[in-house]
Scaffold this motif. Structure first.
Motif, mmCIF file in Angstrom:
data_model
loop_
_atom_site.group_PDB
_atom_site.id
_atom_site.type_symbol
_atom_site.label_atom_id
_atom_site.label_comp_id
_atom_site.label_asym_id
_atom_site.label_seq_id
_atom_site.Cartn_x
_atom_site.Cartn_y
_atom_site.Cartn_z
ATOM 1 N N LEU A 45 0.869 -1.176 0.000
ATOM 2 C CA LEU A 45 0.000 0.000 0.000
ATOM 3 C C LEU A 45 0.904 1.224 0.000
ATOM 4 O O LEU A 45 1.763 1.367 0.867
ATOM 5 N N ASP A 46 0.739 2.091 -0.995
ATOM 6 C CA ASP A 46 1.642 3.235 -1.107
ATOM 7 C C ASP A 46 1.380 4.255 -0.004
ATOM 8 O O ASP A 46 0.316 4.282 0.616
ATOM 9 N N GLY A 47 2.389 5.097 0.248
ATOM 10 C CA GLY A 47 2.320 6.046 1.337
ATOM 11 C C GLY A 47 1.175 7.035 1.244
ATOM 12 O O GLY A 47 0.571 7.401 2.256
ATOM 13 N N LEU A 48 0.870 7.502 0.046
ATOM 14 C CA LEU A 48 -0.246 8.439 -0.114
ATOM 15 C C LEU A 48 -1.569 7.795 0.296
ATOM 16 O O LEU A 48 -2.410 8.440 0.941
ATOM 17 N N SER A 49 -1.753 6.527 -0.052
ATOM 18 C CA SER A 49 -2.986 5.825 0.332
ATOM 19 C C SER A 49 -3.058 5.651 1.842
ATOM 20 O O SER A 49 -4.138 5.772 2.446
ATOM 21 N N VAL A 50 -1.911 5.371 2.459
ATOM 22 C CA VAL A 50 -1.862 5.265 3.917
ATOM 23 C C VAL A 50 -2.288 6.585 4.550
ATOM 24 O O VAL A 50 -3.143 6.630 5.445
ATOM 25 N N LEU A 51 -1.710 7.666 4.070
ATOM 26 C CA LEU A 51 -1.991 8.980 4.625
ATOM 27 C C LEU A 51 -3.455 9.366 4.429
ATOM 28 O O LEU A 51 -4.118 9.865 5.352
ATOM 29 N N ARG A 52 -3.972 9.131 3.230
ATOM 30 C CA ARG A 52 -5.383 9.466 2.968
ATOM 31 C C ARG A 52 -6.316 8.657 3.863
ATOM 32 O O ARG A 52 -7.327 9.171 4.343
ATOM 33 N N SER A 53 -5.982 7.390 4.105
ATOM 34 C CA SER A 53 -6.810 6.551 4.972
ATOM 35 C C SER A 53 -6.869 7.124 6.380
ATOM 36 O O SER A 53 -7.938 7.197 6.993
ATOM 37 N N ARG A 102 5.652 15.639 -3.562
ATOM 38 C CA ARG A 102 5.572 16.524 -2.408
ATOM 39 C C ARG A 102 4.233 17.249 -2.377
ATOM 40 O O ARG A 102 3.602 17.369 -1.329
ATOM 41 N N VAL A 103 3.804 17.736 -3.542
ATOM 42 C CA VAL A 103 2.519 18.431 -3.619
ATOM 43 C C VAL A 103 1.377 17.484 -3.248
ATOM 44 O O VAL A 103 0.480 17.832 -2.466
ATOM 45 N N GLU A 104 1.409 16.276 -3.802
ATOM 46 C CA GLU A 104 0.356 15.303 -3.499
ATOM 47 C C GLU A 104 0.344 14.944 -2.018
ATOM 48 O O GLU A 104 -0.726 14.786 -1.421
ATOM 49 N N GLY A 105 1.541 14.825 -1.439
ATOM 50 C CA GLY A 105 1.624 14.492 -0.027
ATOM 51 C C GLY A 105 1.053 15.583 0.857
ATOM 52 O O GLY A 105 0.294 15.315 1.791
ATOM 53 N N ILE A 106 1.399 16.832 0.567
ATOM 54 C CA ILE A 106 0.861 17.956 1.345
ATOM 55 C C ILE A 106 -0.648 18.037 1.179
ATOM 56 O O ILE A 106 -1.394 18.241 2.148
ATOM 57 N N ASP A 107 -1.130 17.874 -0.055
ATOM 58 C CA ASP A 107 -2.573 17.921 -0.306
ATOM 59 C C ASP A 107 -3.305 16.782 0.393
ATOM 60 O O ASP A 107 -4.482 16.922 0.765
ATOM 61 N N ALA A 108 -2.619 15.652 0.570
ATOM 62 C CA ALA A 108 -3.253 14.503 1.224
ATOM 63 C C ALA A 108 -3.276 14.637 2.736
ATOM 64 O O ALA A 108 -3.932 13.845 3.420
ATOM 65 N N GLY A 109 -2.557 15.644 3.267
ATOM 66 C CA GLY A 109 -2.614 15.877 4.701
ATOM 67 C C GLY A 109 -1.293 15.764 5.429
ATOM 68 O O GLY A 109 -1.266 15.772 6.666
ATOM 69 N N ALA A 110 -0.177 15.665 4.693
ATOM 70 C CA ALA A 110 1.129 15.629 5.361
ATOM 71 C C ALA A 110 1.437 16.981 5.993
ATOM 72 O O ALA A 110 0.987 18.023 5.518
#
Length: 231
Positions: A57-65, A87-95
């Motif tokens: 499971l990729d990190g972005l999916s973990v974060l979004r969950s 980086r942009v996707e990560g910040i947008d996902a809630g990092a």
């Protein structure tokens, strides 16, 4: 204070664990996204270091969950050098922050320290209450300027209470944030650590709220009744 590190590279995971442990944190490792996502949902952490390129499971999916389930644990994502889209996707996902590989371990530890500090509402790396000062950069505790030697668990108990000044913290909560997952957690031992801290730092620093837990009052807070009990 307790940190979850989700990184599939075994060598990097080992280095991260060693650096964060040396900085005074209890560290839980996870080597794939599914394991990391589960730990983040079922355990209590003060911060998470999350690689985006994970198996299962990729990190972005973990974060979004986590964010979709209102899990607001501070997250530092690790991204590939030059991958600004990640980086942009990560910040947008809630990092809350990001760091590009390769990186200096000292910078990662500093960023984790800052995430934890900001999440608890502190702007300075030095936390103080009366004569006691805890320098989170150096893992150093002083009383009236004189250094005091603490064990790793004593330091973690004090650090958690100092980060959460003005709030009563239960023994079970302290236990969750002092011990790594693979250790036998006994909330009764928290009483032992508190008793030792009172001997070293002064009896009036940590207050006992009977049946509720422990607290360190914020600087300038009105003092209530004397410390209850000797535990």
């Amino acid at each position: 204070m307790r940190v979850l590190v989700i990184e599939d590279d075994v060598d990097l995971q080992r280095q991260l664990n060693a650096a964060l442990d040396a900085a005074g944190y209890a560290v839980d490792p996870a080597y794939d996204g599914e394991q990391g996502e589960f730990l983040g949902q079922t355990e209590s952490y003060d911060a998470v270091v999350l690689d985006l390129g994970l198996p299962k499971l990729d990190g972005l999916s973990v974060l979004r969950s986590w964010r979709e389930s209102d899990n607001n644990v501070p997250v530092l994502i690790l991204t590939a050098r030059g991958s600004w889209t990640e980086r942009v996707e990560g910040i947008d996902a809630g990092a809350d922050d990001y760091l590009s590989k390769p990186f200096q371990m000292a910078e990662l530890v500093a960023r984790v320290r800052a995430l934890i500090r900001r999440a608890s509402g502190h702007g300075s790396a030095e936390l103080s209450c009366g004569p006691v000062t805890l320098d989170t950069r150096a893992n150093r505790v002083t009383v009236d300027g004189a250094p005091v030697s603490l064990t790793a668990h004593e330091y973690r108990v004090l650090a958690y209470l100092m980060h959460h000044q003005g709030r009563t913290v239960s023994r079970s909560e302290l236990s969750e944030h002092v011990y790594a997952q693979d250790l036998d957690r006994d909330s009764n031992t928290i009483e032992v650590f508190v008793r030792r801290l009172r001997k070293k730092l002064g009896r009036d620093l940590i207050r006992t709220e009977r049946g509720l837990g422990y607290r360190i009052d914020s600087p300038g807070a009105a003092q209530g009744a004397p410390v209850a009990g000797g535990r």
